[in-house]
Design a protein around this motif. Structure first.
Motif, PDB file in Angstrom:
ATOM      1  N   PHE A 177      -4.515  61.730  60.864  1.00 49.19           N
ATOM      2  CA  PHE A 177      -3.201  61.287  60.410  1.00 49.19           C
ATOM      3  C   PHE A 177      -2.880  62.077  59.147  1.00 49.19           C
ATOM      4  O   PHE A 177      -3.630  62.028  58.170  1.00 49.19           O
ATOM      5  N   PHE A 228       6.446  58.540  50.015  1.00 48.17           N
ATOM      6  CA  PHE A 228       5.658  59.060  51.110  1.00 48.17           C
ATOM      7  C   PHE A 228       6.453  59.168  52.396  1.00 48.17           C
ATOM      8  O   PHE A 228       7.334  58.345  52.663  1.00 48.17           O
ATOM      9  N   GLY A 229       6.123  60.194  53.176  1.00 49.43           N
ATOM     10  CA  GLY A 229       6.684  60.313  54.496  1.00 49.43           C
ATOM     11  C   GLY A 229       6.047  59.291  55.422  1.00 49.43           C
ATOM     12  O   GLY A 229       5.137  58.554  55.035  1.00 49.43           O
ATOM     13  N   GLN A 230       6.523  59.270  56.646  1.00 53.31           N
ATOM     14  CA  GLN A 230       6.044  58.286  57.608  1.00 53.31           C
ATOM     15  C   GLN A 230       4.695  58.676  58.203  1.00 53.31           C
ATOM     16  O   GLN A 230       4.041  57.854  58.851  1.00 53.31           O
ATOM     17  N   GLY A 231       4.302  59.914  57.999  1.00 53.16           N
ATOM     18  CA  GLY A 231       3.028  60.372  58.535  1.00 53.16           C
ATOM     19  C   GLY A 231       3.168  61.019  59.905  1.00 53.16           C
ATOM     20  O   GLY A 231       4.135  60.767  60.639  1.00 53.16           O
ATOM     21  N   ARG A 236       0.717  61.771  63.317  1.00 54.00           N
ATOM     22  CA  ARG A 236      -0.580  61.595  63.983  1.00 54.00           C
ATOM     23  C   ARG A 236      -0.796  62.788  64.905  1.00 54.00           C
ATOM     24  O   ARG A 236      -0.058  62.980  65.865  1.00 54.00           O
ATOM     25  N   ILE A 265      -0.122  62.983  56.095  1.00 56.33           N
ATOM     26  CA  ILE A 265       1.027  62.376  55.420  1.00 56.33           C
ATOM     27  C   ILE A 265       1.354  63.160  54.152  1.00 56.33           C
ATOM     28  O   ILE A 265       0.454  63.671  53.487  1.00 56.33           O
ATOM     29  N   LYS A 268       0.008  53.223  61.444  1.00 52.68           N
ATOM     30  CA  LYS A 268       1.316  53.421  60.812  1.00 52.68           C
ATOM     31  C   LYS A 268       1.175  54.130  59.463  1.00 52.68           C
ATOM     32  O   LYS A 268       0.077  54.391  58.988  1.00 52.68           O
ATOM     33  N   GLY A 269       2.336  54.419  58.869  1.00 57.08           N
ATOM     34  CA  GLY A 269       2.360  55.034  57.555  1.00 57.08           C
ATOM     35  C   GLY A 269       2.194  54.008  56.447  1.00 57.08           C
ATOM     36  O   GLY A 269       1.713  52.905  56.668  1.00 57.08           O
ATOM     37  N   LEU A 270       2.622  54.393  55.265  1.00 59.97           N
ATOM     38  CA  LEU A 270       2.450  53.558  54.080  1.00 59.97           C
ATOM     39  C   LEU A 270       3.738  52.824  53.723  1.00 59.97           C
ATOM     40  O   LEU A 270       4.817  53.391  53.801  1.00 59.97           O
ATOM     41  N   GLN A 288      -5.922  61.518  56.734  1.00 58.91           N
ATOM     42  CA  GLN A 288      -6.643  60.263  56.872  1.00 58.91           C
ATOM     43  C   GLN A 288      -7.354  60.237  58.206  1.00 58.91           C
ATOM     44  O   GLN A 288      -6.714  60.234  59.264  1.00 58.91           O
ATOM     45  N   GLN A 328      -0.813  49.350  54.732  1.00 61.10           N
ATOM     46  CA  GLN A 328      -0.776  50.228  55.884  1.00 61.10           C
ATOM     47  C   GLN A 328      -1.154  49.415  57.112  1.00 61.10           C
ATOM     48  O   GLN A 328      -2.244  48.845  57.184  1.00 61.10           O
TER      49      GLN A 328
END
Lengths: 120, 112
Positions: free
Chosen positions: A91, A111-114, A116, A93, B42-44, A38, B38
């Motif tokens: 980002f 989904f994971g937390q992502g 950055r 994820i 941050k994440g989802l 993203q 979102q």
């Protein structure tokens, strides 16, 4: 719901170095995991589909030699950004589905937390 | 190739209003559709999951509907609060490997 853990949550690296991101399914097995990217103010775009024990399938326009994906077990997939450059800052994820409940009626993606990534 | 579009791209409403976010998709052969929020940087956070055989799902002040044949889903938020401010994404599960395709997102701002 099932838990997907992604590590690290953020990373800063120097241009030209490689960075590895891990995606783990903590309480279920996942034959298939997905990696998304993203860019700022944009939506998530699928980069590749990670398949346990076989080569990943990359989306059009994604360089497979730059974004190395390894899915060595049913609970772990890794994405390595090789020779990172500032334009790779984004980002990232991952997501996975519970293999044990893989039916047409229950296919929620977790989904994971992502992560950055900032390349300087 | 599945394409998912969300309208509006941005929305600003006063606190307490009811609002509707729209999601449309081009391929109606879907397994399910999820709504996420979102927060910046941050994440989802998964809000609601609607299976292809379902018409709607509810969770608290949120209600999501699905009209698969017309390729549309709506997310209804009742009595909006400042804490609802975030970007809302719809995601469609379809195709081989059951890929999830994300919509373009709606950025919501609820003004106190």
């Amino acid at each position: 719901g099932a838990v997907v853990s992604q590590h690290p949550s953020w990373v800063i690296c120097k241009s030209g170095t490689s960075v590895k991101i891990e995606c783990r399914s903590l309480d279920f097995q996942a034959t298939t995991m997905f990696w998304y990217r993203q860019f700022p103010k944009q939506s998530l775009m699928l980069m590749a589909t990670s398949n346990e024990g076989s080569k990943a399938t990359y989306e059009q326009g994604v360089e497979k030699d730059k974004f190395l994906i390894n899915h060595a077990s049913l609970t772990l997939s890794t994405l390595t950004v090789t020779s990172a450059h500032p334009e790779d800052s984004s980002f990232y994820i991952c997501s996975a589905r519970d293999q044990g409940t893989y039916t047409l009626s229950n296919t929620e993606a977790f989904f994971g937390q992502g992560t950055r990534l900032t390349v300087v | 190739k599945q394409e998912v579009t969300q309208i509006p791209a941005a929305l600003s409403v006063p606190e307490g209003e009811n609002l509707v976010l729209n999601c449309s998709f081009t391929d109606s052969a879907i397994y399910n559709l999820q709504w996420f929020r979102q927060d910046p940087g941050k994440g989802l956070t998964s809000l609601l999951l609607i299976q292809s055989s379902q018409r709607e799902q509810t969770s608290g002040r949120l209600n999501a509907s699905l009209d698969k044949s017309s390729g549309r889903s709506t997310l209804y938020i009742a009595a909006s609060q400042p804490g609802d401010s975030a970007t809302y994404l719809c995601a469609v599960n379809s195709g081989g490997y059951q890929k999830v395709t994300f919509g373009t997102g709606t950025k919501l701002q609820v003004i106190p």
